[in-house]
Every structure is written in structure tokens, then in C-alpha cells.
Design a protein around this motif. Structure first.
Motif, PDB file in Angstrom:
ATOM      1  N   ALA A 162       0.828  -1.218   0.000  1.00 49.95           N
ATOM      2  CA  ALA A 162       0.000   0.000   0.000  1.00 49.95           C
ATOM      3  C   ALA A 162       0.854   1.257   0.000  1.00 49.95           C
ATOM      4  O   ALA A 162       0.442   2.294   0.517  1.00 49.95           O
ATOM      5  CB  ALA A 162      -0.952   0.002   1.204  1.00 49.95           C
ATOM      6  N   MET A 163       2.040   1.165  -0.599  1.00 48.86           N
ATOM      7  CA  MET A 163       2.901   2.342  -0.690  1.00 48.86           C
ATOM      8  C   MET A 163       2.501   3.251  -1.845  1.00 48.86           C
ATOM      9  O   MET A 163       3.026   4.351  -1.990  1.00 48.86           O
ATOM     10  CB  MET A 163       4.359   1.910  -0.831  1.00 48.86           C
ATOM     11  CG  MET A 163       4.889   1.155   0.379  1.00 48.86           C
ATOM     12  SD  MET A 163       6.607   0.642   0.197  1.00 48.86           S
ATOM     13  CE  MET A 163       7.451   2.221   0.275  1.00 48.86           C
ATOM     14  N   ASP A 164       1.576   2.763  -2.687  1.00 50.70           N
ATOM     15  CA  ASP A 164       1.027   3.604  -3.743  1.00 50.70           C
ATOM     16  C   ASP A 164      -0.198   4.365  -3.271  1.00 50.70           C
ATOM     17  O   ASP A 164      -0.837   5.091  -4.046  1.00 50.70           O
ATOM     18  CB  ASP A 164       0.685   2.761  -4.972  1.00 50.70           C
ATOM     19  CG  ASP A 164      -0.320   1.652  -4.649  1.00 50.70           C
ATOM     20  OD1 ASP A 164      -0.490   1.321  -3.456  1.00 50.70           O
ATOM     21  OD2 ASP A 164      -0.920   1.110  -5.591  1.00 50.70           O
ATOM     22  N   ASP A 165      -0.538   4.208  -2.012  1.00 44.84           N
ATOM     23  CA  ASP A 165      -1.693   4.883  -1.421  1.00 44.84           C
ATOM     24  C   ASP A 165      -1.274   6.269  -0.937  1.00 44.84           C
ATOM     25  O   ASP A 165      -0.176   6.440  -0.396  1.00 44.84           O
ATOM     26  CB  ASP A 165      -2.213   4.053  -0.245  1.00 44.84           C
ATOM     27  CG  ASP A 165      -3.529   4.585   0.308  1.00 44.84           C
ATOM     28  OD1 ASP A 165      -4.123   5.485  -0.313  1.00 44.84           O
ATOM     29  OD2 ASP A 165      -3.958   4.102   1.373  1.00 44.84           O
ATOM     30  N   ALA A 166      -2.138   7.256  -1.114  1.00 45.60           N
ATOM     31  CA  ALA A 166      -1.877   8.601  -0.609  1.00 45.60           C
ATOM     32  C   ALA A 166      -2.349   8.678   0.842  1.00 45.60           C
ATOM     33  O   ALA A 166      -3.473   8.295   1.158  1.00 45.60           O
ATOM     34  CB  ALA A 166      -2.589   9.650  -1.453  1.00 45.60           C
ATOM     35  N   ILE A 167      -1.483   9.165   1.715  1.00 41.52           N
ATOM     36  CA  ILE A 167      -1.799   9.294   3.133  1.00 41.52           C
ATOM     37  C   ILE A 167      -1.971  10.768   3.461  1.00 41.52           C
ATOM     38  O   ILE A 167      -1.079  11.583   3.207  1.00 41.52           O
ATOM     39  CB  ILE A 167      -0.699   8.673   4.012  1.00 41.52           C
ATOM     40  CG1 ILE A 167      -0.436   7.222   3.589  1.00 41.52           C
ATOM     41  CG2 ILE A 167      -1.075   8.754   5.485  1.00 41.52           C
ATOM     42  CD1 ILE A 167      -1.651   6.320   3.702  1.00 41.52           C
ATOM     43  N   LEU A 168      -3.129  11.107   4.024  1.00 39.16           N
ATOM     44  CA  LEU A 168      -3.421  12.482   4.423  1.00 39.16           C
ATOM     45  C   LEU A 168      -3.184  12.607   5.926  1.00 39.16           C
ATOM     46  O   LEU A 168      -3.811  11.907   6.715  1.00 39.16           O
ATOM     47  CB  LEU A 168      -4.863  12.866   4.095  1.00 39.16           C
ATOM     48  CG  LEU A 168      -5.218  13.159   2.638  1.00 39.16           C
ATOM     49  CD1 LEU A 168      -5.151  11.909   1.776  1.00 39.16           C
ATOM     50  CD2 LEU A 168      -6.605  13.787   2.540  1.00 39.16           C
TER      51      LEU A 168
END
Length: 808
Positions: A162-168
Motif C-alpha cells: 500500500a505504498m502507492d496509497d496517498a496518506i493524508l
């Protein structure tokens, strides 16, 4: 709190609008009241990192810890990599950085030889991909991370982790604790984009042949401390790793995966904002749970292995006799979930927020759970979250849910209602929003609303416990309507001319004078340490301490300005700024007997060190000394225009000041301040060399009578001067001589200036020579020689008679 964009997309259709990128979502959220501090992706800056499959692993012939691995990376032939991880083995799916890859820290991976063996890349741990060590799963903390068997060799590793996920990264204010959960944020984002979040309904599968009440009984000593306490029993669980999707969600949120049962409780915490705790039922040592206050002398070893001495200020969960958990903060070590756990007692509760905060602060033990109990939780999902966690333990740990919930003080959350008018909304916001728009906004927020003739009856669900008054509804309308859409209007009020009062004017003149004299303004902390607060004091006083200081360095209200300025000078000196001149105008605080609040007193202080005049081609450098500071103060005090007289008196016992180079400043005999050299031992404490300072009670300056400022024309008549050199005892100081000269000098004496002091071999021991210039002026007529001579003789005679001087 870290929010996963992909996880959020499970509840909302963010892909329906291609413009809802993570960056634009962050901007919209920030403009509607929840600040997004950062948006980041784990894969940023990394490249050429793929899934590998270990075909063989053999020991390196020239090392006791290295291994030679043949790894399938999706190419025709396997590649050889030398790896030193203790947990690498054959037939694992691993993380491989290929030659030319970039890992965390922008480090580049190259082909090479390690002890004679070719290594075409690197087998990576999670920390080498940028994951913090505190979130790496416990099992892989000291080695490489092993991916699930279904990972495909040669594919990029980023989607798996899940390193392609954007974290807010959200900055949640205390009033918006409802957004401390994925569901809470989903409601917020749904309101922004006019979408209704969809949550999968949990279908609970219970074993009706057994009842939870047969396993455990629950009692609560004080319903105020514990408004709700519930427990479920899940049997036949098998402790193992969590699935990768759950691990990645936890790691992206900053939580370390432990095992499937513990991870489920943390997952539910993130989804619902409801803290849960899982006990090993068999290690409780009892079929009874009693929640009560701690007792003096009781001890609990928490999950971090630390021994905690309990008190009556702490809420504890006990097995009927001994504590097994620090309620709402951390569980006990003796009842933690372990590899051989088979039965789980799952706690879902609500604890009193103030007590939880005190306990967390007392033990310096702030956890994700305690943070939510402190700010509040959604009381309508206490049981729902527990049920969801239990069902996940069935699905991920092979457990069986024992039927029923053992509860004490079950809450029945109710919707709340508020009324507000359209005129009130528009009047507060300066808008012309229609009734239909207001109704649409409340519906987007998930509120029930009925409207009749400009009056809105709004029903607020329990998940928004922060809304309790009319102003809260106005704020919600403004947020969703858009702060950017609110009109810019000026307030309508009677115009009044602005002006400074006398004290404000004096402070402003003081600031301008000191800056003109070469000092720069500093603003120091009002809070300091007890030691620094009591240094350089101008009056006796006890220190005013904070009840709950954030740090010991900021625990006490200052009783002087000088110590703060010395800290500022030290900061500058440490950064190679050697010539420093600072001043500060601020308040000091003295404790008054019988009063709760301290006495606040306005002071002005300054510090000078290094060179007063720097070296250049015309002149040599001149260091700051006592007379440099005294000269600055003489000009400042003259500017105030006191009707009384200023004098200086030697001070030998002032705390922190040099006994031979310090003087008290007196106004008509009353002390208003001091100046001098910082004592070398005190200066050493601040890592300073020769340093001079002053501090003046500005409040006394403000209160002192002052003469009005009178402007006069420049005199058109010339003045006269007379010089005198006096041989006096060393014990006689300049202040005494100057005072007598001015007293006997007559009405035409304008000024007295000391221009030379000599104390050397050509003068007898115990004596010194002091030379003065006396300036005479008659502003109304030309001075006559005889008048000046007569006045000068009177001065000379008075000096001889009073101080037994010898006129040279």
C-alpha cells in the motif's frame, strides 16, 4: 491522524469525480475546518523495487552470518543476492531492490561483490523502504519482511505494501474528535462532496449453545467513572499474522502490527474511533471483572513491561481482586494476548475523559486509545465496534463467538435537537442563503431537518457530539457552504479616534530610545525554571508555579527579565554572533500572600556583551564595559524627565551581579533598578564571558512625577567653561562630587562633566585625581567674568570644606 485515501474510497466513490485527487481533497478539507498538514505516498523517491522469490538459500563460505540467495525476480534466469538477514529462507516472497534502485535516504543500489561473491541487488527490510521502526511488525523487527505467498515475482512491491496509497496527515482539533476515525472522516468528506458514505453491514455469527454470561461477570464500582462497560467472549482462536491488507492499513496509520487479534482491535480503533482491549481469558485467573479505582500500594505491570504504582486517581480493570489493565490507557502484561491464546475476552467501554487524561499524564503513557477517551467517542458505536471486532476474529483467527454480551451500564444514545432560524444564519454569516440551500447542507451532513417558515428543527446524531448550541449549527453551515463564499463586510460601529495613554507612550519612547542606542528587542518566554525565575530579583517573593507544566523548563513564572535575555545571548553566542546588545520590555510576576493571582509588574532590561565599537581602518575595537551600559541608561533616564533626581549607589550584595561593578539606580533615594557586570560565575552558567546588564522597574518609572516638556529657543548669548582638577580620597566617588558641585554652582551652572580620572605612581597612596569641566550659561544676557569666577570659587570652597580636596 493519518488517513488512507484508498481506505476512504471504500466508503465513498471518490473515483466518480476524477478531480478528487488526494491533493485537492486535502485542500477542500483544510478549507472546511479540518487541516491537512501533509499528503504523501510511501513510494515517492523509490524505484526498481520488486517482489522476489527465494529459490535457494545457502550459507556464505566466508562468513558466519551472510547467505547466498538465488532469487527469482520475474526474469528468465534467477539472480544472485548476498543477504545477511537472520530470517531469510528458501521459498519466501521477499522485497528486492534491483541494481540502480533507489531506497530510503536516496541511497542507490549497485552490483558488487561481498566477500568474493557476486550480489546483484539487495534484499530489503521495511525500514529500508522508509517505514518507521516503530511500525514494522514485531515478527520482522530484526530482519527482512516476508510477503504473502500470492505475491508475484517481478512485480513492483509498492501495491502489495500500500505504498502507492496517498496518506493524508490530519491535524484534528479537540472539538472535532469525531474525525479521529475513518468513518468520521468519511462522513466529513461525504458532506463536502455531497455523497453518503456506505458501510458494509456486519452480520454476527454466534454460537448459541454457550453464553458469555457463563464465562464472565462484569461489575462497575462507579457509573460516573465508567458510563458503559461491555465484554464479549471469542473462543477457539488461533493466533497468527494478520492479512497483509490489515497490516498495511495499520502501518500507514502509524501502528505496529502484532498479531491477528491485537491488530483487529487496532483496526476497529481506526475505523470507528472506539478503543477496544483484548484479554487472554485464561490468564485473567477469574470469571469476574470489576472496574474500580486503584488502591494505594497496588502495582500493575503494563504491556510495555513497566511497573506502575497505582493510586485512587486511576481507573483500573481487575479480575475481582488484582488489577489486570489500566482502564482506557494500557492493558496489563499478565493478561496480554500470546501465541498460545485460545479464548479472548474483548472489552468495549466508555471511561470518564478527565480521569483518563490525568492517568495518561501521570504515567507519561499516552496511547491511541487514551487520546480518544480524552476527547470523546461516538457512544452509538460502542457495541457495534465490539461486534465488528468479534466477527473479524471469526474470519481472521478462526474463532467462535460465544452468544451474548456481558454489559454494565449500557448506554442508549439519543439524537439531540436544535432550532435555528434562517435570519439568524444569514445575519451571522452576512449571506443571503436560501432555505433550500440550508436544508441541503444539513442533509449532506447527515442531520435530520424539518423546515417551516424560516425555522429549522435540526436532529443531530450521536456521532457529532461536538454540536450542542446554535452557534455550532451556524459554523456547520458556513463550513459546507464554503468560507471562501462568505462575503467580505466591514463591521458597522461608531468610529473613535485612537490614541496612546501616557504609559503606552512611555513604553514606546523607551523602545525607540534603546533601539537608537544600538540594542535590539528580544521577546523571551514568561515561563522558565524555578532557578532562573529567582535570579537577579529586585524584591523578595516566592515563585509562582504552574500546576501542570508541559516541561520543567517552562514551569515557573519569571520574576526577572535578565535571565531570559542571558538565554537569548547564549543562543546568539552559540551561533558565532559575538557582539550582542538586547533589551526586553515585559512583565514579571510576584506572589502575593493571600491572593490567588500574582502581582504583575512592568520591567525593562538589557544585556550587552562583546564589542561596542568594531575595528576598522580608522579605529580599534572597543569592548562593552560598565560605563557603556551606564551611558545608555543615563540618556534613557534623562529622557523620562523626572522632577526628582537620579543617583547611583554601589551595590555589593545583588544576586548574580559582580560586587565591585554593580550600582543601584535611585530616584529621590528610592531604588528603581540596577546595572552592572554579570557575576563571572553566573555568566559561566550561561556559557558567556564578560557581560553587562541592567533591569529597571518600569512601573515605578510610570508612576513617578515628571516635568512637562518645554521647548526653548537656542540661547543667543555665549557661555563659559571652567576646568578644575581635584586630588581626593579614593573612597569619594563621582556621584558625591557631582552632586555637591551642582548644589553650589549657582543658577548659571548648566552642566558638569568628568573628563579625566588618574590614579597612578605620581599620586600619593589612597588618593586619585579627578578633572571636571563646569559649563555656565545665562540665557538672558552675556555672562560677566566676575559672576562666573565668584560661582566657581564657591564650588571650590565647598569641595575643600566637605571632602578636603586639593585643587591642583
Amino acid at each position: 491522524m493519518n488517513i488512507s485515501y484508498k481506505w476512504l474510497n471504500e466508503y465513498l466513490d471518490l473515483n466518480a469525480n476524477k478531480e478528487i485527487t488526494p491533493e485537492k481533497l486535502a485542500d477542500r478539507m483544510s478549507r472546511t475546518g479540518i487541516e491537512v498538514e501533509d499528503v504523501f505516498k510511501g513510494e515517492t523517491g523509490l524505484k526498481k523495487i520488486v517482489v522476489g522469490h527465494t529459490l535457494s538459500v545457502v550459507d556464505h563460505p566466508d562468513s558466519d552470518h551472510l547467505h547466498i540467495c538465488q532469487v527469482d525476480i520475474g526474469e528468465e534466469e534467477p539472480t544472485q543476492i548476498v543477504c545477511g538477514a537472520p530470517n531469510i529462507a528458501k521459498d519466501q516472497k521477499i522485497i528486492v531492490a534491483l541494481p540502480g534502485a533507489r531506497i530510503t535516504g536516496n541511497a542507490k543500489i549497485k552490483k558488487g561483490k561481498i566477500r568474493g561473491e557476486v550480489s546483484n541487488g539487495m534484499v530489503c527490510s521495511l525500514s529500508e523502504l522508509g517505514f518507521s521502526e516503530k511500525v514494522v511488525p514485531k515478527k520482522y523487527a530484526d530482519g527482512i519482511y516476508v510477503l504473502p505467498a500470492e505475491a508475484v515475482a517481478g512485480e513492483e512491491v509498492f501495491p502489495y505494501l500500500a505504498m502507492d496509497d496517498a496518506i493524508l496527515e490530519l491535524s484534528i482539533t479537540p472539538n472535532r474528535a469525531d474525525a479521529l476515525s475513518m468513518r468520521g472522516v468519511a462522513y466529513e468528506v461525504g458532506a463536502i462532496y455531497d455523497q453518503k458514505p456506505i458501510f458494509i453491514e456486519v452480520v454476527l455469527t454466534e454460537d448459541s449453545s454457550v453464553k458469555a454470561a457463563d464465562y464472565i461477570q462484569v461489575e462497575v464500582e462507579n457509573s460516573v467513572d465508567v458510563p458503559s462497560y461491555n465484554m464479549r467472549i471469542i473462543k477457539d482462536v488461533k493466533i497468527a499474522e494478520s492479512p497483509l491488507w490489515m497490516q498495511t492499513k495499520l502501518m500507514n496509520a502509524g501502528i505496529r502490527p502484532i498479531n491477528n487479534v491485537v491488530d483487529i482491535t487496532n483496526y476497529i480503533l481506526l475505523e470507528y474511533g472506539q478503543p477496544l482491549h483484548a484479554f487472554d481469558y485464561d490468564r485473567l485467573g477469574s470469571k469476574e471483572i470489576l472496574v474500580r479505582r486503584g488502591k494505594k500500594g497496588e502495582v500493575l505491570v503494563t504491556l510495555d513491561g513497566e511497573e506502575r504504582k497505582l493510586s485512587e486517581e486511576n481507573i483500573v480493570v481487575t479480575n475481582g481482586e488484582i488489577p489486570v489493565a489500566l482502564a482506557g490507557v494500557m492493558g496489563g502484561l499478565d493478561s496480554e494476548i500470546q501465541e498460545d491464546t485460545v479464548t479472548v475476552a474483548l472489552e468495549s467501554a466508555l471511561f470518564e475523559s478527565t480521569t483518563i487524561r490525568r492517568t495518561a499524564k501521570e504515567f507519561n503513557l499516552r496511547s491511541e486509545g487514551s487520546a480518544r477517551f480524552e476527547k470523546g467517542i461516538n457512544t452509538s458505536t460502542i457495541l457495534t465496534a465490539c461486534d465488528h471486532a468479534a466477527q473479524l476474529m471469526v474470519e481472521l483467527a478462526g474463532g467462535t463467538i460465544v452468544s451474548g454480551v456481558v454489559s454494565k451500564n449500557v448506554l442508549k444514545p439519543m439524537d439531540s435537537s436544535l432550532n435555528i432560524t434562517l435570519d439568524r444564519i444569514n445575519g451571522s454569516l452576512g449571506t443571503a442563503i436560501s432555505s433550500e440551500e440550508v436544508v441541503a447542507i444539513f442533509e449532506r451532513l447527515g442531520f435530520g431537518v424539518t423546515h417551516s417558515e424560516g425555522l429549522f428543527d435540526v436532529t443531530i446524531p450521536p456521532r457529532r457530539w461536538d454540536i450542542s448550541i446554535e452557534a455550532d449549527l451556524i459554523e456547520e453551515v458556513a463550513r459546507i457552504y464554503g468560507y471562501d463564499n462568505l462575503p467580505s463586510t466591514l463591521p458597522i460601529s461608531e468610529a473613535t479616534p485612537g490614541m496612546l495613554n501616557e504609559n503606552q507612550r512611555l513604553v514606546r519612547h523607551t523602545r525607540r530610545y534603546l533601539e537608537g542606542a544600538g540594542l535590539s528587542q528580544a521577546i523571551s518566554y514568561v515561563l522558565t525554571t524555578p532557578t532562573k525565575a529567582s535570579q537577579f530579583m529586585m524584591r523578595e517573593s516566592e515563585a509562582t508555579m504552574l500546576d501542570m507544566p508541559m516541561t520543567e523548563e517552562r514551569s515557573t513564572l519569571r520574576m526577572n527579565l535578565l535571565s531570559g535575555l542571558l538565554d537569548d545571548v547564549r543562543y546568539n553566542k552559540a551561533r558565532k554572533n559575538q557582539d550582542v546588545a538586547l533589551y526586553e520590555i515585559g512583565r514579571v510576576f510576584y506572589k502575593v500572600a493571600g491572593k490567588v493571582l500574582p502581582l504583575e509588574e512592568e520591567h525593562v532590561a538589557g544585556v550587552m556583551t562583546g564589542l561596542e565599537v568594531t575595528s576598522d581602518w580608522q579605529q580599534s575595537g572597543k569592548a562593552v564595559d560598565f560605563f557603556t551600559v551606564k551611558g545608555v541608561l543615563e540618556g534613557l533616564l534623562a529622557m523620562y524627565g523626572f522632577t526628582g533626581s537620579i543617583s547611583y549607589q554601589k551595590a555589593e550584595t545583588l544576586d548574580g551581579m559582580h560586587p565591585g561593578r554593580t550600582a543601584l539606580i535611585l530616584l529621590d533615594g528610592e531604588e528603581i533598578g540596577y546595572l552592572g557586570q554579570i557575576h563571572p560565575l553566573r555568566a559561566k552558567e550561561y556559557d558567556l564571558k564578560e557581560t553587562y546588564g541592567f533591569e529597571i522597574n518600569l512601573q515605578k518609572v510610570m508612576d513617578a512625577p515628571k516635568a512637562p516638556t518645554i521647548y526653548q529657543t537656542i540661547p543667543k548669548y555665549p557661555g563659559m567653561t571652567r576646568d578644575m582638577a581635584l586630588l581626593v580620597d579614593e573612597t569619594v566617588d563621582n556621584q558625591e562630587l557631582t552632586t555637591l558641585i551642582k548644589a553650589k554652582g549657582g543658577k548659571y551652572l548648566q552642566d558638569v562633566q568628568l573628563f579625566d580620572v588618574y590614579n597612578g605612581e605620581k599620586i600619593e597612596a589612597g588618593k586619585k585625581s579627578m578633572a571636571y569641566k563646569l559649563i555656565y550659561l545665562n540665557p538672558e544676557a552675556t555672562l560677566v567674568e566676575e559672576e562666573v569666577t565668584l560661582a566657581f570659587e564657591k564650588v571650590t570652597n565647598a569641595l575643600v570644606e566637605t571632602f578636603h580636596v586639593v585643587v591642583r
